[in-house]
Motif scaffolding. Structure first.
Motif, PDB file in Angstrom:
ATOM      1  N   LYS A  12      40.809  43.459 -31.356  1.00 60.56           N
ATOM      2  CA  LYS A  12      40.073  44.715 -31.537  1.00 60.56           C
ATOM      3  C   LYS A  12      38.755  44.667 -30.767  1.00 60.56           C
ATOM      4  O   LYS A  12      38.399  45.627 -30.075  1.00 60.56           O
ATOM      5  N   ASP A  13      38.024  43.574 -30.883  1.00 67.53           N
ATOM      6  CA  ASP A  13      36.747  43.438 -30.176  1.00 67.53           C
ATOM      7  C   ASP A  13      36.931  43.541 -28.667  1.00 67.53           C
ATOM      8  O   ASP A  13      36.144  44.203 -27.977  1.00 67.53           O
ATOM      9  N   LEU A  14      37.970  42.906 -28.150  1.00 62.43           N
ATOM     10  CA  LEU A  14      38.233  42.960 -26.714  1.00 62.43           C
ATOM     11  C   LEU A  14      38.570  44.385 -26.277  1.00 62.43           C
ATOM     12  O   LEU A  14      38.039  44.881 -25.279  1.00 62.43           O
ATOM     13  N   VAL A  15      39.433  45.052 -27.037  1.00 64.13           N
ATOM     14  CA  VAL A  15      39.805  46.427 -26.699  1.00 64.13           C
ATOM     15  C   VAL A  15      38.581  47.337 -26.758  1.00 64.13           C
ATOM     16  O   VAL A  15      38.358  48.158 -25.858  1.00 64.13           O
ATOM     17  N   GLN A  16      37.768  47.186 -27.797  1.00 64.35           N
ATOM     18  CA  GLN A  16      36.560  48.008 -27.911  1.00 64.35           C
ATOM     19  C   GLN A  16      35.632  47.781 -26.716  1.00 64.35           C
ATOM     20  O   GLN A  16      35.082  48.741 -26.174  1.00 64.35           O
ATOM     21  N   THR A  17      35.490  46.541 -26.296  1.00 63.94           N
ATOM     22  CA  THR A  17      34.639  46.240 -25.141  1.00 63.94           C
ATOM     23  C   THR A  17      35.193  46.869 -23.874  1.00 63.94           C
ATOM     24  O   THR A  17      34.459  47.510 -23.103  1.00 63.94           O
ATOM     25  N   LEU A  18      36.490  46.723 -23.659  1.00 65.49           N
ATOM     26  CA  LEU A  18      37.110  47.303 -22.465  1.00 65.49           C
ATOM     27  C   LEU A  18      36.983  48.829 -22.457  1.00 65.49           C
ATOM     28  O   LEU A  18      36.697  49.432 -21.417  1.00 65.49           O
ATOM     29  N   THR A  20      34.682  50.608 -24.025  1.00 68.86           N
ATOM     30  CA  THR A  20      33.268  50.948 -23.850  1.00 68.86           C
ATOM     31  C   THR A  20      32.895  50.929 -22.372  1.00 68.86           C
ATOM     32  O   THR A  20      32.187  51.820 -21.889  1.00 68.86           O
ATOM     33  N   ILE A  21      33.378  49.934 -21.660  1.00 71.49           N
ATOM     34  CA  ILE A  21      33.119  49.828 -20.224  1.00 71.49           C
ATOM     35  C   ILE A  21      33.655  51.058 -19.488  1.00 71.49           C
ATOM     36  O   ILE A  21      33.071  51.522 -18.519  1.00 71.49           O
ATOM     37  N   GLN A  22      34.750  51.620 -20.003  1.00 70.02           N
ATOM     38  CA  GLN A  22      35.383  52.790 -19.381  1.00 70.02           C
ATOM     39  C   GLN A  22      34.898  54.111 -19.984  1.00 70.02           C
ATOM     40  O   GLN A  22      35.450  55.163 -19.683  1.00 70.02           O
TER      41      GLN A  22
END
Length: 64
Positions: A12-18, A20-22
């Motif tokens: 979840k943290d990784l997906v949220q970060t990705l 957010t970048i987009q």
């Protein structure tokens, strides 16, 4: 063995970060995924509703 809470949080943290970048909202993205899944399984929903209606109609007929 199923997914652990730690693994789930990491994903979840990784997906949220990705996202957010987009500049994509996690909640909007997640809602879209839910809607996609519902649409892909619409036949299951319809079968369940028809079964429920059939059972309901059968019960009505028995009470007559």
């Amino acid at each position: 063995m199923g997914v652990t809470n730690r693994e789930l949080k990491q994903s979840k943290d990784l997906v949220q970060t990705l996202l957010t970048i987009q500049d994509i909202s996690y909640n909007e993205w997640l809602h879209e995924k839910h809607q996609d899944y519902i649409q892909q399984n619409q036949d299951v929903v319809m079968k369940s509703l028809l079964h429920y209606k059939g059972v309901d109609e059968e019960n009505k007929n028995k009470n007559i």
